[in-house]
Each structure stands twice: as C-alpha cells, then as structure tokens.
Design a protein around this motif. Structure first.
Motif, PDB file in Angstrom:
ATOM      1  N   ILE A  78       0.835  -1.203   0.000  1.00 19.30           N
ATOM      2  CA  ILE A  78       0.000   0.000   0.000  1.00 19.30           C
ATOM      3  C   ILE A  78       0.872   1.255   0.000  1.00 19.30           C
ATOM      4  CG2 ILE A  78      -1.595   1.338   1.441  1.00 19.30           C
ATOM      5  CD1 ILE A  78      -2.878  -1.388   2.188  1.00 19.30           C
ATOM      6  N   GLU A  79       1.930   1.254   0.794  1.00 22.58           N
ATOM      7  CA  GLU A  79       2.845   2.400   0.814  1.00 22.58           C
ATOM      8  C   GLU A  79       3.507   2.602  -0.552  1.00 22.58           C
ATOM      9  OE1 GLU A  79       3.278   4.752   3.170  1.00 22.58           O
ATOM     10  OE2 GLU A  79       1.651   3.730   4.223  1.00 22.58           O
ATOM     11  N   GLU A  80       3.863   1.496  -1.207  1.00 22.03           N
ATOM     12  CA  GLU A  80       4.451   1.605  -2.544  1.00 22.03           C
ATOM     13  C   GLU A  80       3.461   2.208  -3.520  1.00 22.03           C
ATOM     14  OE1 GLU A  80       5.712  -2.391  -3.390  1.00 22.03           O
ATOM     15  OE2 GLU A  80       7.630  -2.122  -2.356  1.00 22.03           O
ATOM     16  N   LYS A  81       2.193   1.823  -3.424  1.00 20.50           N
ATOM     17  CA  LYS A  81       1.164   2.407  -4.295  1.00 20.50           C
ATOM     18  C   LYS A  81       1.017   3.889  -4.034  1.00 20.50           C
ATOM     19  CE  LYS A  81      -1.991  -1.295  -5.556  1.00 20.50           C
ATOM     20  NZ  LYS A  81      -3.364  -1.810  -5.460  1.00 20.50           N
ATOM     21  N   LYS A  82       1.009   4.280  -2.753  1.00 17.17           N
ATOM     22  CA  LYS A  82       0.884   5.693  -2.409  1.00 17.17           C
ATOM     23  C   LYS A  82       2.056   6.496  -2.977  1.00 17.17           C
ATOM     24  CE  LYS A  82      -1.739   5.198   1.873  1.00 17.17           C
ATOM     25  NZ  LYS A  82      -1.686   5.314   3.358  1.00 17.17           N
ATOM     26  N   LEU A  83       3.267   5.938  -2.855  1.00 16.25           N
ATOM     27  CA  LEU A  83       4.441   6.621  -3.387  1.00 16.25           C
ATOM     28  C   LEU A  83       4.373   6.752  -4.901  1.00 16.25           C
ATOM     29  CD1 LEU A  83       7.332   5.131  -1.231  1.00 16.25           C
ATOM     30  CD2 LEU A  83       6.526   7.485  -1.244  1.00 16.25           C
ATOM     31  N   SER A  84       3.945   5.697  -5.569  1.00 15.47           N
ATOM     32  CA  SER A  84       3.851   5.771  -7.032  1.00 15.47           C
ATOM     33  C   SER A  84       2.772   6.759  -7.451  1.00 15.47           C
ATOM     34  CB  SER A  84       3.589   4.392  -7.636  1.00 15.47           C
ATOM     35  OG  SER A  84       2.304   3.934  -7.287  1.00 15.47           O
ATOM     36  N   ASN A  85       1.687   6.865  -6.687  1.00 21.42           N
ATOM     37  CA  ASN A  85       0.646   7.851  -6.995  1.00 21.42           C
ATOM     38  C   ASN A  85       1.155   9.264  -6.770  1.00 21.42           C
ATOM     39  OD1 ASN A  85      -1.223   5.935  -7.718  1.00 21.42           O
ATOM     40  ND2 ASN A  85      -2.221   5.875  -5.715  1.00 21.42           N
ATOM     41  N   MET A  86       2.017   9.447  -5.774  1.00 21.75           N
ATOM     42  CA  MET A  86       2.580  10.770  -5.517  1.00 21.75           C
ATOM     43  C   MET A  86       3.553  11.169  -6.617  1.00 21.75           C
ATOM     44  SD  MET A  86       3.132  10.486  -1.386  1.00 21.75           S
ATOM     45  CE  MET A  86       4.166  11.936  -1.289  1.00 21.75           C
ATOM     46  N   GLU A  87       4.246  10.204  -7.197  1.00 24.78           N
ATOM     47  CA  GLU A  87       5.239  10.490  -8.226  1.00 24.78           C
ATOM     48  C   GLU A  87       4.613  10.787  -9.583  1.00 24.78           C
ATOM     49  OE1 GLU A  87       7.771   7.087  -8.110  1.00 24.78           O
ATOM     50  OE2 GLU A  87       8.762   7.729  -6.269  1.00 24.78           O
ATOM     51  N   THR A  88       3.426  10.263  -9.843  1.00 26.17           N
ATOM     52  CA  THR A  88       2.786  10.519 -11.132  1.00 26.17           C
ATOM     53  C   THR A  88       2.260  11.940 -11.146  1.00 26.17           C
ATOM     54  OG1 THR A  88       0.671   9.651 -10.345  1.00 26.17           O
ATOM     55  CG2 THR A  88       2.117   8.117 -11.497  1.00 26.17           C
ATOM     56  N   PRO A  89       2.409  12.615 -12.281  1.00 23.62           N
ATOM     57  CA  PRO A  89       1.936  14.002 -12.353  1.00 23.62           C
ATOM     58  C   PRO A  89       0.411  14.059 -12.234  1.00 23.62           C
ATOM     59  CG  PRO A  89       2.719  13.253 -14.498  1.00 23.62           C
ATOM     60  CD  PRO A  89       3.007  12.168 -13.526  1.00 23.62           C
ATOM     61  N   GLN A  90      -0.043  15.004 -11.435  1.00 20.38           N
ATOM     62  CA  GLN A  90      -1.479  15.158 -11.220  1.00 20.38           C
ATOM     63  C   GLN A  90      -2.037  16.095 -12.286  1.00 20.38           C
ATOM     64  OE1 GLN A  90      -3.230  13.543  -8.901  1.00 20.38           O
ATOM     65  NE2 GLN A  90      -1.385  12.497  -8.215  1.00 20.38           N
ATOM     66  N   VAL A  91      -3.072  15.649 -12.955  1.00 24.97           N
ATOM     67  CA  VAL A  91      -3.729  16.468 -13.958  1.00 24.97           C
ATOM     68  C   VAL A  91      -4.767  17.321 -13.238  1.00 24.97           C
ATOM     69  CG1 VAL A  91      -5.153  16.429 -16.030  1.00 24.97           C
ATOM     70  CG2 VAL A  91      -3.400  14.684 -15.678  1.00 24.97           C
ATOM     71  N   GLN A  92      -4.617  18.633 -13.401  1.00 21.91           N
ATOM     72  CA  GLN A  92      -5.533  19.555 -12.735  1.00 21.91           C
ATOM     73  C   GLN A  92      -6.817  19.625 -13.548  1.00 21.91           C
ATOM     74  OE1 GLN A  92      -4.645  21.015  -9.897  1.00 21.91           O
ATOM     75  NE2 GLN A  92      -6.523  22.166  -9.592  1.00 21.91           N
ATOM     76  N   GLU A  93      -7.902  19.259 -12.896  1.00 27.66           N
ATOM     77  CA  GLU A  93      -9.187  19.338 -13.578  1.00 27.66           C
ATOM     78  C   GLU A  93      -9.646  20.790 -13.603  1.00 27.66           C
ATOM     79  OE1 GLU A  93     -12.247  16.669 -12.363  1.00 27.66           O
ATOM     80  OE2 GLU A  93     -10.825  15.057 -11.976  1.00 27.66           O
ATOM     81  N   VAL A  94     -10.298  21.141 -14.695  1.00 28.34           N
ATOM     82  CA  VAL A  94     -10.801  22.501 -14.826  1.00 28.34           C
ATOM     83  C   VAL A  94     -12.155  22.575 -14.156  1.00 28.34           C
ATOM     84  CG1 VAL A  94     -11.482  24.285 -16.461  1.00 28.34           C
ATOM     85  CG2 VAL A  94      -9.565  22.774 -16.984  1.00 28.34           C
ATOM     86  N   ASN A  95     -12.245  23.486 -13.234  1.00 20.27           N
ATOM     87  CA  ASN A  95     -13.498  23.684 -12.525  1.00 20.27           C
ATOM     88  C   ASN A  95     -14.414  24.517 -13.425  1.00 20.27           C
ATOM     89  OD1 ASN A  95     -15.553  24.346 -10.752  1.00 20.27           O
ATOM     90  ND2 ASN A  95     -14.158  24.647  -9.010  1.00 20.27           N
ATOM     91  N   PRO A  96     -15.632  24.062 -13.684  1.00 19.56           N
ATOM     92  CA  PRO A  96     -16.523  24.817 -14.577  1.00 19.56           C
ATOM     93  C   PRO A  96     -16.866  26.206 -14.044  1.00 19.56           C
ATOM     94  CG  PRO A  96     -17.633  22.863 -13.681  1.00 19.56           C
ATOM     95  CD  PRO A  96     -16.225  22.839 -13.230  1.00 19.56           C
ATOM     96  N   LEU A  97     -16.796  26.397 -12.748  1.00 20.87           N
ATOM     97  CA  LEU A  97     -17.069  27.721 -12.181  1.00 20.87           C
ATOM     98  C   LEU A  97     -15.969  28.710 -12.551  1.00 20.87           C
ATOM     99  CD1 LEU A  97     -18.418  26.764  -8.651  1.00 20.87           C
ATOM    100  CD2 LEU A  97     -19.725  27.492 -10.645  1.00 20.87           C
ATOM    101  N   PHE A  98     -14.734  28.202 -12.652  1.00 26.29           N
ATOM    102  CA  PHE A  98     -13.645  29.077 -13.084  1.00 26.29           C
ATOM    103  C   PHE A  98     -13.866  29.536 -14.518  1.00 26.29           C
ATOM    104  CE2 PHE A  98     -10.797  26.914  -9.810  1.00 26.29           C
ATOM    105  CZ  PHE A  98     -10.888  27.969  -8.929  1.00 26.29           C
ATOM    106  N   ALA A  99     -14.361  28.672 -15.362  1.00 24.60           N
ATOM    107  CA  ALA A  99     -14.632  29.028 -16.753  1.00 24.60           C
ATOM    108  C   ALA A  99     -15.698  30.113 -16.799  1.00 24.60           C
ATOM    109  CB  ALA A  99     -15.098  27.799 -17.544  1.00 24.60           C
TER     110      ALA A  99
END
Length: 168
Positions: A138-159
């Motif tokens: 589980i810790e290895e999965k968490k680390l791999s998730n932290m290392e992958t770039p996070q795609v910022q979702e566009v909030n429709p309210l910002f648009a």
C-alpha cells in the motif's frame, strides 16, 4: 511492525480501505502458498518418532511442507532428549555417567528450543507477515501515486468566472 491481535481479512471486523483489503488478501494468499501441503519427515523415523511427528502435524494446521525439516529435527531431538532423560532417571545419583548424560540432555534441550523457534511461524505470525507485506504494498502504491503528475481538472465555475471577466 504489526502488533496486537492479527486476524485474516475474511474474519476482520475493523473497517479498512478497499485497496488495503485487496493488498492484504493478495499477501495472505502469497503467504499461504509457501510450502503448500502437509509436512513429511525428511529422514527415517522410528515408530515412536513417527507418532510424535504425526501428532504435531495434526495439532497445528498451519504446518506445511516448508516446515518438514524443522519438524523432523524437532521430533528427533525430543525423542533423544526423552531417552537420555529416562537413562538419567534410572542411574544412581552418585553414578559417574550421570553428569555426561545431563550434559547431553542439555545439548538436546537447546536443539529442541532451536527447532521450535524454526517452527515459530504459526498461523498468527504468518498473518502478521501478510499484514506487513500488505502495508508495504500500500505504501508503494501511495508513493507511485505521488510520483505521477497530477492532472488539474478545470473547474466549470472558473470558466464562468473567466467569461464574466472578459465581458466587462
């Protein structure tokens, strides 16, 4: 790592995450498959030793083929210790041979303790090992998730906010 009471994932009452449950089930299966089967003596045993061996196998369901050597050596050492202990009991307290037999009994006592430690991976200890393996996964999965770039979702309210800025 793990402390306290350890139970199988199937018997757990505590709430754990879906990922943790999956990882613990995988780790338990991996630990259970180590040495599948019942232990068989790895060397010739006499009838009495074989009875002792079979008694140990019947008393502990978690013994498997990987435990065969340690279990066989434990039974041999126990049998020899018992023989020496009987011989000591039959000798006179002042007999010169008694001291040598007591030393031999002490050696077999240490051997019994060592072989018992080799068999210490009881079901509880195996579940602890599976639990530790799951925590690491589980810790290895968490680390791999932290290392992958996070795609910022566009909030429709910002648009909508941006659109209202451009209108002014």
């Amino acid at each position: 790592m793990a402390q306290g009471r350890i139970t199988s994932v199937k018997n757990m009452t505590a709430k754990i995450s879906k990922d943790e449950r999956i990882e613990r089930e995988k780790a338990e299966k991996q630990v259970e498959t180590i040495g599948i089967g019942t232990p068989e003596p790895v060397m010739a045993l006499n009838d009495t030793e074989l009875k002792i061996f079979n008694k140990y196998v019947s008393l502990n369901d978690s013994f498997n083929t990987a435990d065969s050597t340690a279990l066989t050596l434990l039974v041999k050492s126990l049998y020899r210790y018992t023989e020496i202990d009987r011989a000591i009991g039959e000798l006179d307290v002042l007999d010169d041979r008694r001291a040598g037999l007591i030393r031999q009994a002490s050696i077999y006592d240490k051997a019994v303790q060592q072989h018992s430690k080799d068999l210490s991976l009881s079901l509880t200890n195996r579940l602890r090992m599976a639990n530790d393996m799951a925590k690491v996964a589980i810790e290895e999965k968490k680390l791999s998730n932290m290392e992958t770039p996070q795609v910022q979702e566009v909030n429709p309210l910002f648009a909508v906010l941006e659109a209202t800025k451009n209108v002014k």
